[in-house]
Design a protein around this motif. Sequence first.
Motif, PDB file in Angstrom:
ATOM      1  N   ILE A 186      30.154   4.589  12.375  1.00  0.00           N
ATOM      2  CA  ILE A 186      28.701   4.679  12.062  1.00  0.00           C
ATOM      3  C   ILE A 186      28.434   5.798  12.831  1.00  0.00           C
ATOM      4  CG2 ILE A 186      26.251   3.534  12.221  1.00  0.00           C
ATOM      5  CD1 ILE A 186      28.036   1.958  10.598  1.00  0.00           C
ATOM      6  N   VAL A 187      27.294   6.779  12.525  1.00  0.00           N
ATOM      7  CA  VAL A 187      26.519   7.847  12.877  1.00  0.00           C
ATOM      8  C   VAL A 187      25.417   7.612  13.306  1.00  0.00           C
ATOM      9  CG1 VAL A 187      25.834   9.822  12.419  1.00  0.00           C
ATOM     10  CG2 VAL A 187      27.577   9.443  11.434  1.00  0.00           C
ATOM     11  N   SER A 188      25.345   7.359  14.626  1.00  0.00           N
ATOM     12  CA  SER A 188      23.884   7.493  15.467  1.00  0.00           C
ATOM     13  C   SER A 188      24.405   8.262  17.033  1.00  0.00           C
ATOM     14  CB  SER A 188      24.483   6.160  16.345  1.00  0.00           C
ATOM     15  OG  SER A 188      25.683   5.688  17.867  1.00  0.00           O
ATOM     16  N   SER A 189      23.102   8.005  17.611  1.00  0.00           N
ATOM     17  CA  SER A 189      23.069   9.393  18.603  1.00  0.00           C
ATOM     18  C   SER A 189      23.914   8.992  19.692  1.00  0.00           C
ATOM     19  CB  SER A 189      21.056   9.065  18.762  1.00  0.00           C
ATOM     20  OG  SER A 189      19.883   9.695  18.217  1.00  0.00           O
ATOM     21  N   SER A 190      23.399   7.396  19.614  1.00  0.00           N
ATOM     22  CA  SER A 190      24.756   7.188  21.291  1.00  0.00           C
ATOM     23  C   SER A 190      25.860   7.188  21.070  1.00  0.00           C
ATOM     24  CB  SER A 190      24.220   5.509  21.347  1.00  0.00           C
ATOM     25  OG  SER A 190      24.965   5.114  20.316  1.00  0.00           O
ATOM     26  N   HIS A 191      26.358   7.444  19.708  1.00  0.00           N
ATOM     27  CA  HIS A 191      27.864   7.438  19.721  1.00  0.00           C
ATOM     28  C   HIS A 191      28.725   9.103  20.072  1.00  0.00           C
ATOM     29  CE1 HIS A 191      31.234   7.776  18.575  1.00  0.00           C
ATOM     30  NE2 HIS A 191      31.803   8.161  17.549  1.00  0.00           N
ATOM     31  N   ILE A 192      27.251   9.911  19.398  1.00  0.00           N
ATOM     32  CA  ILE A 192      27.209  11.489  19.354  1.00  0.00           C
ATOM     33  C   ILE A 192      27.443  11.843  20.845  1.00  0.00           C
ATOM     34  CG2 ILE A 192      26.488  13.287  18.792  1.00  0.00           C
ATOM     35  CD1 ILE A 192      25.834  12.036  16.007  1.00  0.00           C
ATOM     36  N   ARG A 193      26.767  10.835  21.740  1.00  0.00           N
ATOM     37  CA  ARG A 193      25.817  11.577  23.767  1.00  0.00           C
ATOM     38  C   ARG A 193      27.212  10.841  23.786  1.00  0.00           C
ATOM     39  NH1 ARG A 193      21.065   7.479  23.079  1.00  0.00           N
ATOM     40  NH2 ARG A 193      19.540   8.563  22.289  1.00  0.00           N
ATOM     41  N   GLY A 194      28.143   9.926  23.340  1.00  0.00           N
ATOM     42  CA  GLY A 194      29.593   9.344  24.603  1.00  0.00           C
ATOM     43  C   GLY A 194      30.157  10.715  23.730  1.00  0.00           C
ATOM     44  N   ARG A 227       0.920  -1.277  -0.023  1.00  0.00           N
ATOM     45  CA  ARG A 227       0.102  -0.247  -0.005  1.00  0.00           C
ATOM     46  C   ARG A 227       0.693   1.204  -0.179  1.00  0.00           C
ATOM     47  NH1 ARG A 227      -3.675  -1.606   5.591  1.00  0.00           N
ATOM     48  NH2 ARG A 227      -1.630  -2.860   5.430  1.00  0.00           N
ATOM     49  N   PHE A 228       1.988   1.101   0.270  1.00  0.00           N
ATOM     50  CA  PHE A 228       2.811   2.254   0.562  1.00  0.00           C
ATOM     51  C   PHE A 228       4.777   1.623  -0.087  1.00  0.00           C
ATOM     52  CE2 PHE A 228       2.310   0.588   4.204  1.00  0.00           C
ATOM     53  CZ  PHE A 228       4.109   0.089   4.555  1.00  0.00           C
ATOM     54  N   GLU A 229       4.924   2.774  -1.008  1.00  0.00           N
ATOM     55  CA  GLU A 229       6.694   2.752  -1.422  1.00  0.00           C
ATOM     56  C   GLU A 229       7.742   2.661  -0.259  1.00  0.00           C
ATOM     57  OE1 GLU A 229      10.088   4.347  -3.379  1.00  0.00           O
ATOM     58  OE2 GLU A 229       8.128   5.313  -3.526  1.00  0.00           O
ATOM     59  N   THR A 230       8.317   1.871   0.345  1.00  0.00           N
ATOM     60  CA  THR A 230       9.139   1.461   1.595  1.00  0.00           C
ATOM     61  C   THR A 230      10.651   2.218   1.332  1.00  0.00           C
ATOM     62  OG1 THR A 230       8.201   0.250   2.421  1.00  0.00           O
ATOM     63  CG2 THR A 230      10.572   0.343   3.148  1.00  0.00           C
ATOM     64  N   ILE A 231      11.306   3.021   1.306  1.00  0.00           N
ATOM     65  CA  ILE A 231      13.017   3.309   1.472  1.00  0.00           C
ATOM     66  C   ILE A 231      13.263   3.517   2.444  1.00  0.00           C
ATOM     67  CG2 ILE A 231      14.379   5.218   0.788  1.00  0.00           C
ATOM     68  CD1 ILE A 231      12.359   6.147  -0.745  1.00  0.00           C
ATOM     69  N   VAL A 232      14.350   2.292   2.550  1.00  0.00           N
ATOM     70  CA  VAL A 232      15.068   1.728   3.354  1.00  0.00           C
ATOM     71  C   VAL A 232      16.706   2.406   3.275  1.00  0.00           C
ATOM     72  CG1 VAL A 232      16.224  -0.523   5.058  1.00  0.00           C
ATOM     73  CG2 VAL A 232      14.467  -0.294   3.872  1.00  0.00           C
ATOM     74  N   HIS A 233      17.227   3.459   4.278  1.00  0.00           N
ATOM     75  CA  HIS A 233      18.307   4.444   4.242  1.00  0.00           C
ATOM     76  C   HIS A 233      19.814   3.269   4.892  1.00  0.00           C
ATOM     77  CE1 HIS A 233      16.795   7.845   2.260  1.00  0.00           C
ATOM     78  NE2 HIS A 233      15.876   7.084   2.571  1.00  0.00           N
ATOM     79  N   PRO A 234      20.327   3.010   4.606  1.00  0.00           N
ATOM     80  CA  PRO A 234      22.096   2.238   5.240  1.00  0.00           C
ATOM     81  C   PRO A 234      22.025   2.858   6.180  1.00  0.00           C
ATOM     82  CG  PRO A 234      22.577   3.088   3.185  1.00  0.00           C
ATOM     83  CD  PRO A 234      20.577   2.990   3.233  1.00  0.00           C
ATOM     84  N   LEU A 235      23.334   2.461   7.246  1.00  0.00           N
ATOM     85  CA  LEU A 235      23.194   3.596   8.387  1.00  0.00           C
ATOM     86  C   LEU A 235      24.527   4.368   7.987  1.00  0.00           C
ATOM     87  CD1 LEU A 235      22.940   0.895  11.763  1.00  0.00           C
ATOM     88  CD2 LEU A 235      21.577   2.782  10.803  1.00  0.00           C
ATOM     89  N   LEU A 236      24.477   5.209   8.025  1.00  0.00           N
ATOM     90  CA  LEU A 236      25.523   6.619   7.779  1.00  0.00           C
ATOM     91  C   LEU A 236      26.937   6.227   8.476  1.00  0.00           C
ATOM     92  CD1 LEU A 236      26.098   9.196   5.516  1.00  0.00           C
ATOM     93  CD2 LEU A 236      25.626  10.327   7.348  1.00  0.00           C
TER      94      LEU A 236
END
Length: 297
Positions: free
Chosen positions: A147-155, A132-141
């Motif tokens: 890896i760019v992640s919120s947890s890494h940036i918090r650290g 019913r909808f198109e799905t776009i899946v983005h790889p981790l940057l």
Amino acid sequence: MKVVPLPEAERGCARCLAVGTFDGVHLGHREVIRGADSVLTFDPHPVSVIAPQHTPRLLTPPERKAELVASLGVQEMIVIPFDADFAGLSAAEFIENVLVGALGARQVSVGENFRFGRKAQGDPELLGADGRFETIVHPLLEIDGEIVSSSHIRGLVLAGELAQANKLLGSPFQLRGEVLHGDARGRELGFPTANLLPDEEYVCPGHGVYACLAAADGLDPRPAAVSIGVRPTFQTGRGELIEAYLLDFDGVLYGSELRLDFLDRLRGERRFGDADSLVAQMHRDVELTRELAGRLG
């Protein structure tokens, strides 16, 4: 940009949705959001409901998240009030009741690690199987092999590595809070400060001195030398404090919300042998702040 809770979102729209928690709205999140007209996010952070003992300190309060999302050209941010009832929805119910039923999704954009539904049973593959909808899946940057992640940036923020944190965020890390009365120690030394208390819900940079840009309602951004710590040169009996010395400013900010955009760390927290040595170092901090703000601000 409109910010609306899910129950108040207009029904029947054919939305291009970006879905995620998006704490920090970092560069990886921006890849997911790019091209979407609506962002679907959650408040509070789902972990605070599902596993409260693991609740992270957040990078962005809701107001800051909305500002960052709006800067990406998104038309609306829809906020799911995340509670135990919502956490109990199955993945199929989330798709049927929220994405399709409430929001009329025609396109859904997520990161490859996005999970949803009771016990995180839903994943991008399940979304992609729905016609019913198109799905776009983005790889981790990845940037510089990380890896760019919120947890890494918090650290990074906790470690005081603000230049690297800002690189991954895509904009300066920001703290905001109400200016409180202090004990006037800075004023006695010739450096009156605007004082904030750290909020336990949010990440605070590690102890040290930082170059920032400070702004408030009616006050355009200006350089500020900001100290975070317990002031080891003086026996004050106070806990952790954020003290901002705004350059070339002599106004009154008590009761105002002050916003501090962190540019870089100048030095760690130090104990000085006497007040004169501290003042000499503060002069050096101010000049370096002025230089960095002119280059980075």
